[in-house]
Design an enzyme around this catalytic site. Structure first.
Site, short mmCIF file in Angstrom:
data_model
loop_
_atom_site.label_atom_id
_atom_site.label_comp_id
_atom_site.label_asym_id
_atom_site.label_seq_id
_atom_site.Cartn_x
_atom_site.Cartn_y
_atom_site.Cartn_z
N HIS A 58 -2.22 -3.66 11.45
CA HIS A 58 -2.46 -2.97 12.50
C HIS A 58 -1.87 -3.80 13.66
O HIS A 58 -1.78 -3.35 14.79
CB HIS A 58 -3.74 -2.32 12.66
CG HIS A 58 -4.17 -1.40 11.81
ND1 HIS A 58 -4.93 -1.67 10.45
CD2 HIS A 58 -3.83 0.03 11.49
CE1 HIS A 58 -5.06 -0.68 9.69
NE2 HIS A 58 -4.78 0.36 10.19
N ILE A 100 0.88 -1.32 -0.11
CA ILE A 100 -0.10 -0.04 -0.17
C ILE A 100 0.91 1.39 0.10
O ILE A 100 0.25 2.46 -0.26
CB ILE A 100 -0.92 0.01 1.19
CG1 ILE A 100 -1.80 -1.23 1.09
CG2 ILE A 100 -1.96 1.27 1.17
CD1 ILE A 100 -2.55 -1.68 -0.37
N GLY A 101 2.27 0.98 0.31
CA GLY A 101 3.03 2.17 0.25
C GLY A 101 4.16 2.56 0.97
O GLY A 101 5.35 2.25 0.71
N SER A 102 3.94 2.60 2.20
CA SER A 102 5.11 2.77 3.24
C SER A 102 5.62 1.54 3.80
O SER A 102 5.07 0.39 3.82
CB SER A 102 4.26 3.52 4.28
OG SER A 102 3.47 2.95 5.18
#
Length: 765
Positions: free
Chosen positions: A704, A441-443
């Site tokens: 998470h 998703i990116g990071s």
């Protein structure tokens, strides 16, 4: 006399003491007793600061180490079976429910999280079934009431109301088909009666029962439940203040005003227009009216004169003794204090009011409405009037070029050159991804080394060239890692970004930033929202340099990463003087330029994240259409200026899409990724029902939580997904970005993800 009240206070500590202590406990660096002491110190600081500011009704019981709804579930024994019998202490069971646990032979995933109404705060969703055995494991409300009393501070305990508690929950996997959590109300009420009777016996005069569900349309069907609940609770409880916030009661007021309650709180920040009908509804009763005049959701200084006018209307109708001046909601959603801000200019600082300052505003308003002749109160009102006038003068200035560009937006600027079916074929040749493409998703993890380098650069301890050299090494390292693991569509990892919204705000005109303006997003995850103060524009490229560099060191396709206009707006503190639509479109135009520049720089795909688009939806359905029109238009404006060859992505998390699916379709992103690992595939059923035809990447594991999903677990999830979705549309990715995770768990999780994807290619060839 008109009393003053605060509905809740930030529980993070002025210096993020709670975050540091909780994470130290998770890491085994401090004991449970030491964690409890840190919590006690923060609570004491909160209570004493509110007392010092003259607040009459000080909240207790709303402090939390993770989430107040999770606290309530733990207290009422709403603990899913998977967490029971694992040999964990009650505190570790609590944290396992919030974030999962994978250690010492225990392997349990976290519970589902959702956004708290239309805020950026996440709550842990309670799980109910016919077998839920309600009992009071502990009475948090009375514990904190007594804790404050021992300090010489009288408080008003805060408890989540019974109907909202059930309505915010979901049926567990072992519940029978058709089970509704509200059917458990008769079983739940005896436990509430015990809790409230104990509070009354301990000396509590009032109790604040939060029923925020009353500002939603669906509460119109709950009249019977509310009547039953409060008819049973009122005789045994302290005086009940039924508390609503974030919106208006509308027709629900008709039955709420008839409930046997001593007080009613309404939000006049988000819904000032409801005051007249509320006054009429309660005038012939003995209900005390609590007025939410000071915003619990924004950071702008309260216009005291305007609030006095609203408050006076209630005083004139009901009398001083039946009016309380309060914050509109808990101050959980605001930073702790302006006193910590040393870098804002004097004029900027004069615009704002954080939690402690808002408590002072509440106290001042109550004293004015009580007829105070104290010269210090008069002086405070005068000073506020001057501050508001200065802010209004600043607001009258605007950037003509930005305003003209917004006015020149045309419908064709919102549409891609070709429909998705055509774009998909063009992109196949341009990007050449395999079946079931894998991506993130990116990071990637923000290590202590990255944070240290950023801090050194910010303090001037290293040069810009040294910092950029460090970032390039981090980017190349992340690229090499992705190549080694076997991901297909790569990202640069975002080491240069402090936060997905703050970073963009820092590169745009129209924002200001705080040093310590932290607010809680979930658990120990805190954010520092930027503040939009004037018209927004892009002075130059923001991410092009970093994405271009990442592409230059690999032969694999690179995905540029941007935060979308609606999310930047919703996760900032927006202006109050112009519409959200105008602010969103200004942001969209700035991002449009960035997307175009990324394509020109040779980037194959660009992801424009909009995790907050559902969150920003108005709470009342009648208000949806206007919001969805400009929100979707903003995304399309940002992404439609490129060729068919550029693959546009977007990401959404923790959202219920059922009611707004046509708007999701209208976004027309080539690929969307969504949180799905904890939602039991219910989101994907919605996509199938509506015949979604673009590509989709449902998250295959929960980021998470530090827990590592097994290869077989991801395979099983893919099997379930492919029973719902066509295999030609499926991307494989985690639920969300990996910023908050450690490298060890990230590597293990992504290896299992890639392994499962390779298995799927063989099985579904």
């Amino acid at each position: 006399m008109v009393a003053s009240a605060v509905l809740g206070f930030p529980r993070i500590g002025a210096n993020r003491e709670v975050k540091k202590a909780v994470e130290a406990y998770w890491a085994g660096k401090i004991t449970a007793d030491q964690l409890t002491q840190v919590a006690a110190d923060v609570k004491k600081s909160n209570w004493t600061s509110l007392k010092a500011r003259g607040v009459d009704y000080i909240p207790s019981g709303e402090f939390s180490l993770y989430d107040h709804v999770l606290d309530h579930s733990a207290a009422f024994n709403v603990i899913p079976k998977r967490y029971v019998g694992q040999g964990l202490s009650p505190l570790d069971v609590y944290f396992a429910m919030g974030r999962g646990r994978q250690a010492n032979g225990v392997d349990v995933p976290a519970s589902e999280m959702k956004k708290w109404f239309d805020s950026n705060y996440h709550f842990v969703v309670p799980e109910f079934s016919e077998d839920t055995d309600f009992k009071l494991n502990f009475n948090k409300a009375i514990e904190e009431y007594k804790e404050a009393h021992a300090l010489g501070i009288a408080t008003r305990p805060v408890v989540l109301g019974p109907v909202s508690f059930l309505a915010l929950g979901k049926a567990s996997k072992d519940a029978k088909p058709g089970f509704q959590p509200l059917s458990l109300l008769p079983n739940l009420l005896p436990v509430y009666k015990q809790l409230l009777a104990d509070l009354k016996a301990a000396g509590a005069d009032w109790v604040q029962l939060d029923e925020p569900i009353l500002v939603l349309d669906k509460a119109a069907a709950y009249e019977k439940e509310y009547t039953i609940a409060y008819t049973e609770l009122s005789p045994v409880a302290p005086k009940i203040l039924l508390t609503t916030y974030f919106g208006r009661l509308d027709s629900n007021l008709n039955y709420v005003a008839k409930l046997p309650i001593a007080g009613l709180h309404v939000d006049l920040d988000r819904a000032p227009g409801q005051l007249d009908e509320v006054i009429v509804a309660v005038k012939q009763t003995t209900i005390v009216l609590s007025l939410g005049l000071v915003s619990g959701r924004n950071i702008w200084k309260t216009d005291l004169q305007a609030s006095i006018k609203l408050g006076q209307k209630a005083v004139d109708a009901l009398g001083q003794d039946r009016v309380i001046v309060a914050t509109s909601s808990s101050l959980l959603h605001t930073p702790v204090t302006l006193a910590s801000e040393k870098q804002l200019t004097a004029s900027q600082k004069d615009w704002f009011s954080f939690a402690r300052e808002k408590a002072e505003e509440v106290s001042i308003l109550a004293r004015v409405l009580s007829g105070s002749q104290d010269p210090t109160i008069s002086a405070a009102v005068k000073t506020n009037e001057e501050s508001i006038a200065k802010r209004r003068e600043f607001e009258r200035t605007s950037d003509d070029a930005v305003r003209k560009r917004v006015a020149a937006i045309t419908p064709d600027m919102l549409e891609r050159k070709s429909p998705f079916a055509v774009r998909k074929e063009v992109q196949k040749k341009h990007i050449e991804l395999p079946k079931f493409p894998t991506t993130t998703i990116g990071s990637f993890p923000q290590t202590k080394e990255i944070r240290a380098a950023r801090a050194k650069y910010t303090k001037g301890e290293i040069t810009e060239a040294e910092y950029e050299d460090f970032l390039k090494k981090e980017i190349e390292s992340v690229v090499r890692f992705q190549e080694t693991v076997g991901l297909d569509l790569l990202v640069h990892g975002e080491p240069e970004r402090n936060d997905m919204v703050q970073y963009f705000g820092e590169q745009l005109n129209g924002f200001v930033f705080t040093q310590n303006g932290w607010v809680q997003s979930y658990g120990s995850r805190y954010v520092r929202p930027p503040i939009i103060v004037s018209d927004v524009s892009r002075p130059g490229p923001i991410t092009v340099k970093w994405s271009s560099y990442a592409q230059s060191v690999t032969k694999y396709p690179m995905k540029g990463m941007l935060t979308g206009p609606v999310t930047i707006l919703n996760w900032s503190f927006p202006r109050a003087d112009v519409s959200r639509e105008l602010q969103s479109k200004q942001l969209a135009l700035a991002l449009r330029d960035e997307v175009i520049d990324l394509e020109k720089a040779g980037i194959h795909a660009v992801q424009v994240d909009e995790p907050a688009i559902r969150e920003g939806l108005p709470l009342r359905r009648v208000d949806w259409d206007g919001y969805l029109k400009w929100a979707v238009d903003s995304f399309k404006l940002a992404t439609a200026g490129v060729s068919d060859a550029l693959q546009t992505h977007s990401h959404f998390c923790y959202s219920d899409f059922d009611d707004i699916f046509p708007s999701i379709q209208r976004l027309d992103a080539d690929v969307i990724s969504i949180e799905a690992s904890k939602s039991d595939m219910k989101l994907l059923t919605t996509f199938k029902h509506y015949g979604y035809a673009n590509q989709i990447g449902p998250g295959v594991y929960d980021i998470h939580s530090p827990r590592v999903p097994g290869d077989q677990e991801i395979r099983d999830r893919l099997k379930a997904m492919l029973e719902i979705l066509p295999d030609s549309l499926l991307f494989i990715n985690p639920d969300c970005g990996l910023k908050t995770r450690g490298w060890k768990e990230t590597e293990a999780s992504l290896k299992n993800l890639v392994s499962a994807a390779r298995w799927a290619r063989q099985q579904y060839a």
